[in-house]
Design a protein around this motif. Sequence first.
Motif, PDB file in Angstrom:
ATOM      1  N   UNK A 167     -54.065  -1.832 -38.208  1.00 56.95           N
ATOM      2  CA  UNK A 167     -54.254  -0.597 -37.498  1.00 56.95           C
ATOM      3  C   UNK A 167     -54.557  -0.737 -36.000  1.00 56.95           C
ATOM      4  N   UNK A 168     -54.604   0.209 -35.156  1.00 49.76           N
ATOM      5  CA  UNK A 168     -54.945   0.420 -33.925  1.00 49.76           C
ATOM      6  C   UNK A 168     -56.469   0.995 -33.656  1.00 49.76           C
ATOM      7  N   UNK A 169     -57.210   0.118 -33.004  1.00 46.37           N
ATOM      8  CA  UNK A 169     -58.681   0.217 -32.696  1.00 46.37           C
ATOM      9  C   UNK A 169     -58.935   0.886 -31.221  1.00 46.37           C
ATOM     10  N   UNK A 170     -59.853   1.330 -30.788  1.00 46.94           N
ATOM     11  CA  UNK A 170     -60.481   1.583 -29.441  1.00 46.94           C
ATOM     12  C   UNK A 170     -61.682   1.243 -29.128  1.00 46.94           C
ATOM     13  N   UNK A 171     -61.977   0.622 -28.022  1.00 46.36           N
ATOM     14  CA  UNK A 171     -63.421   0.315 -27.587  1.00 46.36           C
ATOM     15  C   UNK A 171     -63.808   1.411 -26.857  1.00 46.36           C
ATOM     16  N   UNK A 172     -64.915   2.301 -27.181  1.00 47.41           N
ATOM     17  CA  UNK A 172     -65.212   3.515 -26.540  1.00 47.41           C
ATOM     18  C   UNK A 172     -65.814   3.259 -25.153  1.00 47.41           C
ATOM     19  N   UNK A 173     -66.420   1.974 -25.150  1.00 45.11           N
ATOM     20  CA  UNK A 173     -67.122   1.638 -23.514  1.00 45.11           C
ATOM     21  C   UNK A 173     -66.152   1.289 -22.535  1.00 45.11           C
ATOM     22  N   UNK A 174     -65.072   0.570 -22.818  1.00 45.51           N
ATOM     23  CA  UNK A 174     -63.910   0.062 -21.794  1.00 45.51           C
ATOM     24  C   UNK A 174     -62.792   1.141 -21.995  1.00 45.51           C
ATOM     25  N   UNK A 175     -62.537   1.611 -23.267  1.00 44.45           N
ATOM     26  CA  UNK A 175     -61.358   2.402 -23.329  1.00 44.45           C
ATOM     27  C   UNK A 175     -60.114   1.577 -23.757  1.00 44.45           C
ATOM     28  N   UNK A 176     -60.337   0.402 -24.134  1.00 43.34           N
ATOM     29  CA  UNK A 176     -59.444  -0.752 -24.090  1.00 43.34           C
ATOM     30  C   UNK A 176     -59.028  -0.505 -25.635  1.00 43.34           C
ATOM     31  N   UNK A 177     -57.426  -0.451 -26.008  1.00 45.49           N
ATOM     32  CA  UNK A 177     -56.991  -0.242 -27.501  1.00 45.49           C
ATOM     33  C   UNK A 177     -56.919  -1.879 -27.912  1.00 45.49           C
ATOM     34  N   UNK A 178     -57.042  -2.165 -29.441  1.00 44.43           N
ATOM     35  CA  UNK A 178     -57.117  -3.283 -29.868  1.00 44.43           C
ATOM     36  C   UNK A 178     -56.393  -3.139 -31.166  1.00 44.43           C
ATOM     37  N   UNK A 179     -56.200  -4.395 -31.780  1.00 41.63           N
ATOM     38  CA  UNK A 179     -55.381  -4.228 -33.146  1.00 41.63           C
ATOM     39  C   UNK A 179     -56.097  -5.162 -34.109  1.00 41.63           C
TER      40      UNK A 179
END
Length: 271
Positions: free
Chosen positions: A247-259
């Motif tokens: 699934x796709x994840x998001x770092x709320x602090x940096x706004x970066x998308x992760x998997x």
Amino acid sequence: MNTVKTSTPMKPTMQMLCRLLDHLWVRGLCLAAAFGLGTGLAMSATANAPVSGAQALQQAVTEWVAQTQSVDPGVVDIAPLDSRLQIKSCQQALSMDLPFASKQTVRVRCAQPVWQLFVRVSVAGQAPAEPVQVADKPAEPAPQPRQVLVAAVPLQRGMQLSAKHVRLAQLDTPGLPVNVLEHVAQVMYAEVVRDVRPETPLRSQDIRPTVLVKRGQMVLLSVGQSTGFQISARVEAMQDGRYGEQITLKNRESGRLLSGMVKGPNQVQGL
């Protein structure tokens, strides 16, 4: 006194009688000739009558069997053909062979028009063919019981499974369904898609991975090896995820998308 002498007219009467006899004799000759001609034509028509396809077939088979088996044609017996068969006369020589081990079945084939027929024959004085002896096959070993996973309690659709809901059982192999489950780990983080009665073997199509991560939730993302260096962080799930799904994840602090891959309830392994 004058006496008048009358003479009987014999000559004309004899002439008429002779002509009548001549007429009857000629007529008799004509009738005899006509009868002889008709008889001759009938005999000629009988002699020249065309031979039917069935008659030609039986005659050819008789001669072929007598020749191939070196016997007299008189001892060859052809089984009666089915009266419903419409055997067309073959325009070429019939082809015959023995398609089976027994000599009692002759295959007859015609090339023009194309047809084939199987004829049963027998030869007087010959014993019927003995059946082929087939060696006995070695007995196959009895199937061994198989350890499979069965429902320990009534399972209802949508229920999330755990080890307490199932158990291992020894069942006969022939009666088992396809795709049966064999390990408790196969039902971990899984849910039931249909009702299952107790003691019923579980199949792969009876379950599916359950949703462990829901969109918008904060999940724990782990990066690295659990036995070594590992970093964990709280991130937001951008989509629902079942066990083993990426699934796709998001770092709320940096706004970066992760998997990441779902590994447990609100737990994701970084990729």
